[in-house]
Motif scaffolding. Structure first.
Motif, PDB file in Angstrom:
ATOM      1  N   UNK A 105       0.443  -0.994  -0.396  1.00 37.24           N
ATOM      2  CA  UNK A 105      -0.046  -0.080   0.129  1.00 37.24           C
ATOM      3  C   UNK A 105       0.921   1.280  -0.120  1.00 37.24           C
ATOM      4  N   UNK A 106       2.187   1.382   0.794  1.00 35.47           N
ATOM      5  CA  UNK A 106       2.707   2.388   0.689  1.00 35.47           C
ATOM      6  C   UNK A 106       3.402   2.668  -0.586  1.00 35.47           C
ATOM      7  N   UNK A 107       4.172   1.731  -1.056  1.00 35.17           N
ATOM      8  CA  UNK A 107       4.182   1.430  -2.160  1.00 35.17           C
ATOM      9  C   UNK A 107       3.362   2.843  -3.526  1.00 35.17           C
ATOM     10  N   UNK A 159      -9.442  -3.504   4.232  1.00 38.15           N
ATOM     11  CA  UNK A 159      -8.824  -5.001   3.429  1.00 38.15           C
ATOM     12  C   UNK A 159      -7.526  -5.092   3.342  1.00 38.15           C
ATOM     13  N   UNK A 160      -7.564  -6.461   2.639  1.00 36.27           N
ATOM     14  CA  UNK A 160      -6.559  -7.268   2.554  1.00 36.27           C
ATOM     15  C   UNK A 160      -5.677  -7.462   1.594  1.00 36.27           C
ATOM     16  N   UNK A 161      -6.203  -7.071   0.380  1.00 34.59           N
ATOM     17  CA  UNK A 161      -5.260  -6.857  -0.819  1.00 34.59           C
ATOM     18  C   UNK A 161      -5.246  -5.189  -1.354  1.00 34.59           C
ATOM     19  N   UNK A 162      -3.922  -5.722  -1.646  1.00 36.64           N
ATOM     20  CA  UNK A 162      -3.467  -4.457  -1.621  1.00 36.64           C
ATOM     21  C   UNK A 162      -3.546  -3.555  -2.742  1.00 36.64           C
ATOM     22  N   UNK A 163      -4.185  -3.830  -3.961  1.00 40.14           N
ATOM     23  CA  UNK A 163      -5.065  -3.053  -5.043  1.00 40.14           C
ATOM     24  C   UNK A 163      -6.459  -2.243  -4.294  1.00 40.14           C
TER      25      UNK A 163
END
Length: 244
Positions: A105-107, A159-163
């Motif tokens: 998420x940071x990226x 959410x757990x999915x980064x997108x």
């Protein structure tokens, strides 16, 4: 034994057991307790709360519970027809600090141009201090971290999915209009500036030197960037995020 009736806005279902979601329930208490401590003991971090209504009047976190109180708790952006309102949240900053579990998420936030601090060795106390001293929104999946008194702006990522996480954060803080891609270094969060090919030509791999002419350099770590093989993939990701 004293008692107070609580009702939490559906936004808080993430923090509550099923038996306490979208209904009024009775909470029993002894002695002198603040509404802030009580709300957090029920599972909801104070950083998620923007408005508390007790017996049809808006109160702040310092309010002391009274026997027979009827309490409604609302998040940021909830519409409530009551005047005057005591809002507990000032306008949040648009800078972030993230805990160890949110590296992807940071990226994504950096790719979209948002000032985002992240390290995989930050301790909880460091994160709270950085959030407080630098005025950064603390993003985490650790509810306990958000309950630290130092933290004034924070959010528990659902959410757990980064997108899906990046879309969730943009929606939560209404940041779609602030997206400005390729302004920050994904590696260190430094700002990027254009640099001439001649100034860095001795640092480029032979294939890159031959095939590319436009470059940017991080002002913090000196990493060099160009529109290489991953550029189109990154553009597609940005467009998909903008669609929400």
């Amino acid at each position: 034994m004293n008692q107070a009736d609580f009702r939490f806005h559906p936004t808080f279902n993430h923090f509550l057991p099923p038996s306490r979601r979208e209904i009024a329930f009775t909470h029993f208490f002894d002695g002198r307790v603040s509404i802030k401590d009580t709300i957090e003991s029920l599972g909801v971090p104070h950083t998620e709360v923007d408005l508390i209504v007790v017996n049809d009047a808006s109160v702040d976190f310092s309010y002391i519970l009274q026997d027979g109180d009827k309490i409604s708790v609302y998040p940021v952006f909830a519409a409530v027809d009551i005047e005057p309102k005591v809002h507990l949240r000032s306008q949040p900053p648009t800078r972030f600090v993230l805990d160890i579990h949110l590296g992807k998420l940071a990226n994504s936030l950096r790719l979209l141009g948002f000032d985002t601090l992240y390290r995989n060795d930050y301790e909880d106390e460091q994160l709270a201090k950085i959030s407080s001293s630098e005025g950064r929104i603390l993003l985490t999946r650790d509810r306990g971290l958000l309950k630290r008194s130092l933290v004034t702006h924070g959010y528990s990522v659902r959410e757990t999915n980064p997108q899906l996480q990046i879309v969730e954060v943009l929606r939560r803080f209404n940041l779609f209009g602030a997206i400005s891609p390729f302004r920050r270094c994904i590696r260190c969060n430094g700002t990027l500036e254009s640099v001439s090919k001649e100034a860095i030509i001795d640092q480029l791999p032979p294939q890159t030197r031959q095939n590319y002419d436009e470059f940017s350099r991080c002002q913090s770590c000196n990493q060099i960037f160009w529109k290489g093989t991953h550029y189109q993939q990154m553009l597609q990701f940005i467009e998909s995020v903008k669609q929400g």
